[in-house]
Write a protein that holds these residues in place. Structure first.
Motif, PDB file in Angstrom:
ATOM      1  N   UNK A 187       0.818  -1.202   0.000  1.00  0.00           N
ATOM      2  CA  UNK A 187       0.000   0.000   0.000  1.00  0.00           C
ATOM      3  C   UNK A 187       0.859   1.264   0.000  1.00  0.00           C
ATOM      4  N   UNK A 188       0.776   2.017  -1.080  1.00  0.00           N
ATOM      5  CA  UNK A 188       1.462   3.303  -1.224  1.00  0.00           C
ATOM      6  C   UNK A 188       2.987   3.170  -1.137  1.00  0.00           C
ATOM      7  N   UNK A 189       3.503   1.978  -1.467  1.00  0.00           N
ATOM      8  CA  UNK A 189       4.957   1.802  -1.524  1.00  0.00           C
ATOM      9  C   UNK A 189       5.510   2.598  -2.697  1.00  0.00           C
ATOM     10  N   UNK A 190       6.617   3.279  -2.446  1.00  0.00           N
ATOM     11  CA  UNK A 190       7.314   4.093  -3.452  1.00  0.00           C
ATOM     12  C   UNK A 190       6.512   5.313  -3.896  1.00  0.00           C
ATOM     13  N   UNK A 191       5.444   5.633  -3.165  1.00  0.00           N
ATOM     14  CA  UNK A 191       4.729   6.898  -3.373  1.00  0.00           C
ATOM     15  C   UNK A 191       4.730   7.661  -2.049  1.00  0.00           C
ATOM     16  N   UNK A 192       3.871   7.226  -1.106  1.00  0.00           N
ATOM     17  CA  UNK A 192       3.921   7.830   0.229  1.00  0.00           C
ATOM     18  C   UNK A 192       5.137   7.322   0.996  1.00  0.00           C
ATOM     19  N   UNK A 193       5.392   6.028   0.911  1.00  0.00           N
ATOM     20  CA  UNK A 193       6.492   5.416   1.668  1.00  0.00           C
ATOM     21  C   UNK A 193       7.614   4.982   0.734  1.00  0.00           C
ATOM     22  N   UNK A 194       8.837   5.276   1.137  1.00  0.00           N
ATOM     23  CA  UNK A 194      10.012   4.864   0.381  1.00  0.00           C
ATOM     24  C   UNK A 194      11.072   4.339   1.348  1.00  0.00           C
ATOM     25  N   UNK A 195      11.912   3.425   0.854  1.00  0.00           N
ATOM     26  CA  UNK A 195      12.956   2.828   1.682  1.00  0.00           C
ATOM     27  C   UNK A 195      14.318   3.176   1.109  1.00  0.00           C
ATOM     28  N   UNK A 196      15.246   3.477   2.002  1.00  0.00           N
ATOM     29  CA  UNK A 196      16.629   3.699   1.589  1.00  0.00           C
ATOM     30  C   UNK A 196      17.232   2.322   1.339  1.00  0.00           C
ATOM     31  N   UNK A 197      17.655   2.047   0.111  1.00  0.00           N
ATOM     32  CA  UNK A 197      17.947   0.685  -0.325  1.00  0.00           C
ATOM     33  C   UNK A 197      19.135   0.046   0.372  1.00  0.00           C
ATOM     34  N   UNK A 198      20.053   0.808   0.933  1.00  0.00           N
ATOM     35  CA  UNK A 198      21.209   0.200   1.601  1.00  0.00           C
ATOM     36  C   UNK A 198      21.033   0.088   3.112  1.00  0.00           C
ATOM     37  N   UNK A 222      10.802   5.934   5.049  1.00  0.00           N
ATOM     38  CA  UNK A 222      10.400   7.327   5.206  1.00  0.00           C
ATOM     39  C   UNK A 222       9.017   7.557   4.596  1.00  0.00           C
ATOM     40  N   UNK A 223       8.310   8.546   5.166  1.00  0.00           N
ATOM     41  CA  UNK A 223       7.023   8.983   4.612  1.00  0.00           C
ATOM     42  C   UNK A 223       7.230  10.330   3.939  1.00  0.00           C
ATOM     43  N   UNK A 224       6.619  10.493   2.767  1.00  0.00           N
ATOM     44  CA  UNK A 224       6.784  11.714   1.987  1.00  0.00           C
ATOM     45  C   UNK A 224       5.483  12.505   1.863  1.00  0.00           C
ATOM     46  N   UNK A 225       4.486  12.142   2.688  1.00  0.00           N
ATOM     47  CA  UNK A 225       3.241  12.904   2.749  1.00  0.00           C
ATOM     48  C   UNK A 225       2.744  12.953   4.182  1.00  0.00           C
ATOM     49  N   UNK A 226       1.952  13.981   4.488  1.00  0.00           N
ATOM     50  CA  UNK A 226       1.312  14.046   5.802  1.00  0.00           C
ATOM     51  C   UNK A 226       0.176  13.027   5.841  1.00  0.00           C
ATOM     52  N   UNK A 227       0.075  12.328   6.959  1.00  0.00           N
ATOM     53  CA  UNK A 227      -0.911  11.264   7.084  1.00  0.00           C
ATOM     54  C   UNK A 227      -2.035  11.687   8.013  1.00  0.00           C
ATOM     55  N   UNK A 228      -3.223  11.199   7.735  1.00  0.00           N
ATOM     56  CA  UNK A 228      -4.406  11.488   8.539  1.00  0.00           C
ATOM     57  C   UNK A 228      -4.976  10.173   9.040  1.00  0.00           C
ATOM     58  N   UNK A 229      -4.913   9.942  10.342  1.00  0.00           N
ATOM     59  CA  UNK A 229      -5.366   8.661  10.899  1.00  0.00           C
ATOM     60  C   UNK A 229      -6.852   8.443  10.672  1.00  0.00           C
ATOM     61  N   UNK A 230      -7.629   9.528  10.645  1.00  0.00           N
ATOM     62  CA  UNK A 230      -9.063   9.381  10.457  1.00  0.00           C
ATOM     63  C   UNK A 230      -9.397   8.926   9.033  1.00  0.00           C
ATOM     64  N   UNK A 231      -8.508   9.146   8.090  1.00  0.00           N
ATOM     65  CA  UNK A 231      -8.711   8.648   6.727  1.00  0.00           C
ATOM     66  C   UNK A 231      -8.182   7.234   6.568  1.00  0.00           C
ATOM     67  N   UNK A 232      -7.023   6.960   7.144  1.00  0.00           N
ATOM     68  CA  UNK A 232      -6.448   5.609   7.081  1.00  0.00           C
ATOM     69  C   UNK A 232      -5.550   5.421   8.293  1.00  0.00           C
ATOM     70  N   UNK A 233      -5.859   4.399   9.103  1.00  0.00           N
ATOM     71  CA  UNK A 233      -5.167   4.221  10.376  1.00  0.00           C
ATOM     72  C   UNK A 233      -3.902   3.380  10.271  1.00  0.00           C
ATOM     73  N   UNK A 234      -3.793   2.545   9.235  1.00  0.00           N
ATOM     74  CA  UNK A 234      -2.603   1.710   9.095  1.00  0.00           C
ATOM     75  C   UNK A 234      -2.402   1.309   7.637  1.00  0.00           C
ATOM     76  N   UNK A 235      -1.155   0.967   7.329  1.00  0.00           N
ATOM     77  CA  UNK A 235      -0.770   0.582   5.975  1.00  0.00           C
ATOM     78  C   UNK A 235      -0.019  -0.743   6.038  1.00  0.00           C
ATOM     79  N   UNK A 236      -0.355  -1.660   5.148  1.00  0.00           N
ATOM     80  CA  UNK A 236       0.309  -2.963   5.101  1.00  0.00           C
ATOM     81  C   UNK A 236       1.266  -3.010   3.912  1.00  0.00           C
TER      82      UNK A 236
END
Length: 226
Positions: free
Chosen positions: A80-91, A96-110
């Protein structure tokens, strides 16, 4: 003289045999260790992030780490939202998250973590799922479920007290409830109002709703149930 030499040979033979057997046993043990496959496991830190963070991007969420030792290892994430909202430093495996998150819209990401060999894209470890939970910051005010609540009360209805009188604890809850039904000293019910709070109810105080009469308090009271 020949008898002494024979005895000496007999005594030395077992000694050399024991040393030989010990050496072969050590070699066998060493071979077993060298051929034994090392266990590889994912190592996790807790994954969570507060909602509505207003500091500059990116926001550090957590770290995915594998015990695999390979100079060509590369971390990637899917889901869910990998490489858009969430990105990983490959080494390093830092997420990291690259957007502000709203728990009332979505409480968790798998998401799913993978570690591959960057030279041939071969997987170095079985993929592992993980969840990023968004922590509530109590940023929502309670709202009524409808704009207007209508109520009525017959004239000359009993007037109640603003609170329960002090009663001995030994009377028991059942007796107190029966007395309430028979003697409505809390007054006459006029209506019931309901408000809801969108914040996380599992966090103490974040979704608790209390009521207050702001106008007409000299005539009406309201309790925490509405």
């Amino acid at each position: 003289m020949s008898r002494l030499i024979l005895l000496f040979s007999l005594f030395l033979a077992p000694a050399f045999a024991d040393r030989g057997s010990q050496k072969s046993a050590q070699n066998l043990c060493s071979n077993n260790v060298s051929h034994k496959r090392q266990k590889r496991d994912w190592i996790w830190n807790q994954m969570h992030i507060k909602e509505e963070i207003d500091t500059p991007f990116p926001h550090h969420v957590g770290k995915i780490t594998s015990s695999v030792r390979n100079n060509n290892a590369k971390y990637i994430i899917e889901g869910e939202y990998a490489n858009t909202i969430f990105k990983v430093e490959e080494t390093s495996g830092d997420v990291y998250a690259f957007e502000r998150l709203d728990r009332e819209k979505k409480a968790e990401y798998e998401l799913t973590a993978l570690i591959i060999d960057r030279t041939n894209n071969r997987s170095l470890e079985r993929p592992s799922k993980f969840i990023i939970k968004v922590h509530d910051i109590n940023d929502n005010a309670p709202v009524f479920v409808q704009k207007v609540f209508n109520g009525s009360v017959p004239e000359m209805s009993p007037v109640g007290m603003s609170s329960l009188p002090h009663l001995p604890s030994w009377l028991g809850l059942k007796f107190i409830l029966n007395m309430q039904l028979e003697n409505p000293f809390l007054g006459t019910s006029v209506t019931k109002v309901t408000a809801v709070d969108a914040d996380d109810p599992t966090v103490s105080g974040h979704a608790t709703v209390t009521y207050q009469v702001t106008t007409g308090g000299e005539y009406f009271t309201i309790d925490d149930s509405g």
